[in-house]
Every structure is written in structure tokens, then in C-alpha cells.
Motif scaffolding. Structure first.
Motif, PDB file in Angstrom:
ATOM      1  N   ARG A 241       0.854  -1.315  -0.119  1.00  0.00           N
ATOM      2  CA  ARG A 241      -0.092  -0.207   0.059  1.00  0.00           C
ATOM      3  C   ARG A 241       0.772   1.335  -0.108  1.00  0.00           C
ATOM      4  O   ARG A 241       0.491   2.410  -0.712  1.00  0.00           O
ATOM      5  N   LEU A 242       2.041   1.113   0.540  1.00  0.00           N
ATOM      6  CA  LEU A 242       2.774   2.165   0.555  1.00  0.00           C
ATOM      7  C   LEU A 242       3.410   2.500  -0.527  1.00  0.00           C
ATOM      8  O   LEU A 242       3.734   3.770  -1.205  1.00  0.00           O
ATOM      9  N   LYS A 249      10.911   5.368  -0.575  1.00  0.00           N
ATOM     10  CA  LYS A 249      11.484   5.070   0.392  1.00  0.00           C
ATOM     11  C   LYS A 249      11.066   4.634   1.561  1.00  0.00           C
ATOM     12  O   LYS A 249      10.511   5.582   2.207  1.00  0.00           O
ATOM     13  N   LEU A 250      10.919   3.456   1.795  1.00  0.00           N
ATOM     14  CA  LEU A 250      10.317   3.106   3.105  1.00  0.00           C
ATOM     15  C   LEU A 250      11.042   3.346   4.529  1.00  0.00           C
ATOM     16  O   LEU A 250      12.467   3.491   4.292  1.00  0.00           O
ATOM     17  N   PRO A 251      10.783   3.521   5.303  1.00  0.00           N
ATOM     18  CA  PRO A 251      11.342   3.957   6.807  1.00  0.00           C
ATOM     19  C   PRO A 251      12.724   2.893   7.056  1.00  0.00           C
ATOM     20  O   PRO A 251      12.536   1.624   7.131  1.00  0.00           O
ATOM     21  N   GLY A 252      13.654   3.299   7.330  1.00  0.00           N
ATOM     22  CA  GLY A 252      14.866   2.566   7.810  1.00  0.00           C
ATOM     23  C   GLY A 252      15.019   2.265   9.319  1.00  0.00           C
ATOM     24  O   GLY A 252      15.667   1.376   9.686  1.00  0.00           O
ATOM     25  N   ALA A 318      15.373  -3.511   3.301  1.00  0.00           N
ATOM     26  CA  ALA A 318      15.376  -4.110   1.714  1.00  0.00           C
ATOM     27  C   ALA A 318      15.672  -3.091   0.729  1.00  0.00           C
ATOM     28  O   ALA A 318      15.127  -3.198  -0.447  1.00  0.00           O
ATOM     29  N   GLN A 319      15.685  -1.999   1.060  1.00  0.00           N
ATOM     30  CA  GLN A 319      15.851  -0.704   0.048  1.00  0.00           C
ATOM     31  C   GLN A 319      14.645  -0.563  -0.377  1.00  0.00           C
ATOM     32  O   GLN A 319      13.711  -0.484  -0.142  1.00  0.00           O
ATOM     33  N   ASP A 320      14.949  -0.665  -1.899  1.00  0.00           N
ATOM     34  CA  ASP A 320      13.799  -0.465  -2.843  1.00  0.00           C
ATOM     35  C   ASP A 320      13.206  -1.589  -3.383  1.00  0.00           C
ATOM     36  O   ASP A 320      12.551  -1.550  -4.379  1.00  0.00           O
TER      37      ASP A 320
END
Length: 430
Positions: A241-242, A249-252, A318-320
Motif C-alpha cells: 500500500r505504501l 523510500k520505506l522507513p529504515g 530491503a531498500q527499494d
């Protein structure tokens, strides 16, 4: 896997299931003695290497009477606190520990090469005293060793040289017998903690080391439980969904659902550690930026009320990557950790077996054995998978041992190793 003619002999102490044996026999060595206190591991060793395994060497007995002469002593020895009383010198300071037994064997037999392996922490600040005792004691017996830790991991070694897609940093203490007049001269570590021959660890393809689905015996044993599948489904929707909303860029930082709240209502209690306060603020800011999307997600999954506390936490590394299907996962006490499927974290002797996003299952013992450099002919008969995972997690990576041993033989300047290096391949081939 091994040469038909043996060019040297070795002993294998604290042998586990035989990672050292795999490497040194591939170099042309013959194992003349092995010891392992764990009965289950000893049985696996005996089955695969077709030799008797003695019980472990212990401080209360003199190990010298048991061990025959040999050219190489190999040991994945346990680290124990050494006495600091009076900061005594040499072997006396290690007396009463298992490392003292190694020193006694070296003192008696003076093998040409000693090859020791331990966890990364042995060279850390908490074990500074132990490290000093180990280096000093070996030098006082005539072994030239580096006081700088030689740290290496199989993912830094290209596949053509026996590397594997597993991050497993270990310290190697490797020494050549040169006599006490030369042994105190400092030398560089035998290996450096960096990729070999221009290899890029991001080029690993984990799927190259996985079994075909139709060749896995008892395939259902590696499926996740219904509850675990639900956890993955919940967090898979979170990522999808994000991504669909254009979040590149998902939160690290760790996602803590229990601390989702609008940034304006965030209250950090007095006395909260700085690291935790930082995570609380980041979670609140993240929630505020995506409040509508996250509320719908939470509502669709009943506020995650059926998830245990540790599964309401999520660590994206997992980065991108587009989805969980493209990743590997670990169910940890700190949350569900997600990584790219290039290389796996170190196999450990506890139940944190790597989970593949697609197919959604745990890796098999055969796949874990491959990650440790063991051949497909290596067997684990008559024991549950949990024991095999434990033994592999406690083991040493055979390809790394092969690489480190060859490097020490090459730099030793000892003519006795020239024929071994000529007759053995640069590549560790199982």
C-alpha cells in the motif's frame, strides 16, 4: 572433494560437524584426530567423514597423550575468561581453560601451522584481555601470529573461490611455527575484511543456492504456520500500500505500531533513553505523514490485535524492493526483519531460520549446509531438522577456511607448503 594423496596431516579440535575437515581435506590433508563433546554433532561428523571422534579435550586432563603428531592444528575453540590474577605471562594465565589444552598440544607437537576460529567478539573490547593472552601465548610457543584480528566472511569471497551468500564475520588466528626468536615480530593479518578480487557482494544470487521445490523431501515441514503466514500477509499489505501510494523510500528505522500517534500528541516520558525517544518521534512523524493510509491498513487488520507484540514491530532493510515476495525475512524478538535476497545473515544455533518471501517457506537444512560450503553429499541422518540447524549455526564456513589456510601457507615462506599449494586449486569446489 579431497586429493587422492595426502600432503599433510591435521587434527580437528572442537570439531562440530566438520567444516575444518571439509576445507583441509580438500587441500589434500588427512585428519588423524578429531574431538567434539556434543554427541549429536560427533555422530554427524563420524557418519560423513568416516572416522572416530573423541570426546572433547577438557582442562582436567592432559590432552597430549591422546593426540598424534600432526602438521596442522585446527580448532573452532570456545572463548573463556582467562585469569587476570597478577597478569601472569604465557600459558599459565590460560590454565584451567580449554584454550590451555590447545597450547599444551602445540607445546608438545609443534605443528607447522595453527588455524583457530572464533566469533567476532573475541577481538572486541570486552575480551581485550583474552585476546592479549591468546596472541602472547602463541608467540611464546614460537608461532608468528598477527596481533591485528583477521576478520572475514564468506560473502566477501567470490563464488569461484568457494564464497557463499552468507554474512558470517569470524576472527581467524593463524600462525606458522618459526621459533621463539622470530615469533614476536609483528605481521599483517592473513586476510582483510573486504571483498576478494574485485568481487561485489551485491552480485550474489541467493536462489542459486536453493533447492528446487519438487526435490525437497517433506516439503510441508518448511511451510510457515497459519499464524506466521498471517503476519507476513499483514506486513506485505503494509509495503504494497505504501508503494502504491508512491512512497519510494520505506522507513529504515523500526516501525512500532503500538506507538503510532500524531506528532502533535506525542509525549516522550522523562527518562526515556535517547535512542528510544528518537524512534518514538520517527514513528509519530511517519504516522502523521501517512495517517489516512495507515489507519485504513490497521482497520482492515483489526488494529493488529491478533499479532504478538514482537510481530507488531517491523524492520525494513530491503531498500527499494517492491514487496515482501522479493525479500527474505527473519522473525526476531525485535520484530520482523526484512532484507534483500542477496545474502543471508549468519546462520545461528537458535530458531531464527531465514524465511524466503517466495516461495514462502523457511530454508531447508540442505540449503543451510550449502551456505556453509558443505557438499550435497553431506548428510544429517537420524536427527530432527532443529539439530541440523543448530550444528550448522555453530559451524565454520568451509570455503573461508580453505581460503584462509591457503593464504597462510602461501605467506609462510615454508617450502613444505609449496607442493600443497601447487596441487590444490585456488577455488574451493565441493
Amino acid at each position: 572433494m579431497s586429493s587422492t594423496a595426502h600432503s599433510f596431516t591435521f587434527i580437528d579440535l572442537f570439531a562440530g560437524i566438520g567444516g575444518f575437515h571439509a576445507a583441509l581435506s580438500a587441500l589434500g590433508g588427512e585428519c588423524v584426530y578429531a574431538s567434539e563433546i556434543d554427541e549429536a554433532a560427533a555422530k554427524i561428523y563420524q557418519h560423513n567423514w568416516e572416522m572416530e571422534v573423541a570426546g572433547d579435550i577438557v582442562p582436567e586432563t592432559d590432552p597430549v597423550v591422546k593426540v598424534p603428531p600432526h602438521d596442522v592444528l585446527a580448532a573452532g575453540f570456545p572463548c573463556q575468561p582467562f585469569s587476570k590474577s597478577g597478569f601472569q605471562r604465557g600459558m599459565d594465565e590460560a590454565r584451567g581453560t580449554l584454550f590451555w589444552n590447545i597450547l599444551r598440544i602445540l607445546e608438545e607437537h609443534r605443528p607447522s601451522l595453527v588455524l583457530l576460529e572464533n566469533v567476532r567478539n573475541i577481538a572486541g573490547p570486552r575480551h581485550a584481555h583474552e585476546w592479549q593472552v591468546i596472541i602472547r601465548s602463541l608467540r611464546e610457543l614460537g608461532y608468528q601470529v598477527s596481533s591485528t584480528p583477521a576478520v572475514f566472511s564468506p560473502h566477501l569471497l567470490p563464488p569461484s573461490m568457494g564464497g557463499r551468500p552468507q554474512v558470517r564475520e569470524r576472527v581467524f588466528i593463524v600462525g606458522t611455527y618459526v621459533g621463539t626468536e622470530q615469533s614476536h615480530k609483528e605481521v599483517d593479518p592473513v586476510v582483510r575484511n573486504r571483498p576478494i578480487d574485485g568481487w561485489n557482494p551485491q552480485d550474489w544470487v541467493l536462489s542459486d543456492y536453493l533447492q528446487d521445490e519438487d526435490e525437497i523431501a517433506d516439503r510441508a515441514n518448511y511451510d510457515l504456520t497459519p499464524a506466521e503466514q498471517h503476519w507476513v500477509r499483514v506486513w506485505s499489505e503494509f509495503v504494497l500500500r505504501l508503494r502504491a501510494a508512491g512512497v519510494q523510500k520505506l522507513p529504515g528505522f523500526p516501525i512500532w505500531v503500538d506507538h503510532f500517534r500524531h506528532i502533535d500528541s506525542l509525549v516522550v516520558p522523562d527518562g526515556t533513553p535517547a535512542w528510544k525517544a528518537n524512534f518514538l518521534r520517527k514513528n509519530a512523524q511517519f504516522y502523521t505523514e501517512h495517517e489516512e493510509l495507515l489507519n485504513r491498513w490497521l482497520d482492515d487488520f483489526d488494529e493488529l490485535e491478533d499479532l504478538p507484540a514482537s510481530r507488531r514491530k517491523f524492520e525494513w532493510q530491503a531498500q527499494d524492493a517492491a514487496s515482501l515476495e522479493d525479500c527474505i525475512m527473519h522473525f526476531r524478538p525485535s520484530g520482523i526483519r526484512v532484507k534483500r535476497p542477496t545474502y543471508v545473515p549468519a546462520l545461528v544455533a537458535i530458531t531464527q531460520t531465514t524465511i524466503l518471501g517466495k516461495p514462502l517457506r523457511r530454508i531447508t537444512p540442505r540449503e543451510a549446509a550449502r551456505l556453509q560450503g558443505l557438499p550435497d553429499s553431506f548428510e544429517f541422518p537420524g536427527q530432527p531438522d532443529s539439530a541440523s540447524y543448530k550444528q550448522l549455526g555453530n559451524g565454520v564456513n568451509a570455503g573461508v577456511v580453505y581460503h584462509v589456510a591457503r593464504a597462510e601457507m602461501a605467506r609462510s615462506g615454508n617450502a613444505r607448503w609449496e607442493s600443497t599449494l601447487r596441487s590444490s586449486s585456488e577455488s574451493f569446489d565441493v
